[in-house]
Scaffold this active site. Sequence first.
Site, mmCIF file in Angstrom:
data_model
loop_
_atom_site.group_PDB
_atom_site.id
_atom_site.type_symbol
_atom_site.label_atom_id
_atom_site.label_comp_id
_atom_site.label_asym_id
_atom_site.label_seq_id
_atom_site.Cartn_x
_atom_site.Cartn_y
_atom_site.Cartn_z
ATOM 1 N N SER A 128 0.831 -1.204 0.000
ATOM 2 C CA SER A 128 0.000 0.000 0.000
ATOM 3 C C SER A 128 0.864 1.253 0.000
ATOM 4 O O SER A 128 1.970 1.261 0.560
ATOM 5 C CB SER A 128 -0.899 0.006 1.242
ATOM 6 O OG SER A 128 -1.522 1.259 1.424
ATOM 7 N N TYR A 153 -2.371 -0.305 10.077
ATOM 8 C CA TYR A 153 -2.571 -0.866 8.734
ATOM 9 C C TYR A 153 -1.297 -0.726 7.919
ATOM 10 O O TYR A 153 -0.811 -1.689 7.318
ATOM 11 C CB TYR A 153 -3.737 -0.166 8.036
ATOM 12 C CG TYR A 153 -3.842 -0.492 6.566
ATOM 13 C CD1 TYR A 153 -4.249 -1.761 6.154
ATOM 14 C CD2 TYR A 153 -3.518 0.445 5.593
ATOM 15 C CE1 TYR A 153 -4.338 -2.073 4.804
ATOM 16 C CE2 TYR A 153 -3.607 0.140 4.249
ATOM 17 C CZ TYR A 153 -4.018 -1.121 3.853
ATOM 18 O OH TYR A 153 -4.093 -1.432 2.516
#
Length: 354
Positions: A128, A153
């Site tokens: 990501s 995350y």
Amino acid sequence: MKILLTGAAGFIGAHCALRLLRDGHRVVGVDNFNDYYDPALKEARVEWVREQAGDFPLLRLDLADASATAEVFAEVQPDAVIHLAAQAGVRHSLSHPRAYTRSNIEAFLNILEGCRANPVEHLLYASSSSVYGANQHTPYSVHHPVDHPLSLYAATKKANEAMAHAYSHLFGIPCTGLRFFTVYGPWGRPDMSPVQFARAISTGQPLQLFNHGQHQRDFTYIDDIVEGLVRLLDHPPSPDSAWDRDRPDPASSMAPWRLLNIGGQSPVELLEYVATLEKHLGQKAQVQLRPLQPGDVLSTCADAGELQQLTGFSPRIGLDEGIARFVEWFRAYYHPDASARSGAVSPGQIALTR
């Protein structure tokens, strides 16, 4: 190729499944259909793929279950693995941290163990843009350090990159980590900004923009993401003979491992993004400007030069065309009042990054 595709009922996973099937690959999907958002949307995605490209095996299991995952690898014997399954959402990780260690750490370890026991030609996995964290230097390059994640995350995605490197080094698994940049388009998650913003605009509800709408995001249309990903299948990494232990490049290695950005390379301010949604929805937004939230990244922009050089890939779908396609799907699925399906979350839970 026989491809094990995890997260096959997810946003990117469903589009990827459709493309792979159309290209003639044999796809075996895996998804746990969890209730982070309405599982009905996941079921609808799978139905859409099957209507467009025919049936394919879809296993419903939790990849954090080590024995079940091992059985899948032993039975399927895939040529390649595309690992897209994960617990997504930056803000959700503030309140549900253990869901991220289970889905993003334990499950990924089981994937790596599967590839170790059943060698594959290529493991591609989703990282990501959020791993860039406190790095303020844009465009983001895979050659930049990513030592200061701003959310759990992001930390789990950075951990995935390190775990993949260890297994690549120890067991020779060819691994490519793809750092996705703000993917949007039809069939997107209901917690992500396109659906949340379109729902608020369509129903006349207040639209909260954090950081006073000055966030910039490198929006990337889903078809462009899938195109880049699929082109990479036939390009597994090799050890970099020029890699220098004294001056280590964060993006390559003496192992068959690499990192690549995949993004639109044209960041857009949220206020412009909202204006584009207003244009295609034919309605004005009731905008409420709010301060910056913890864990948010101010701006993202991908340097995807390595991916382009390797595969010839470059994004084709601009924001105006992409939003037009998204709005067409949004109206068909949610209906004009945007209230016919469940899955809404509070404005504070809107996800701006993957």
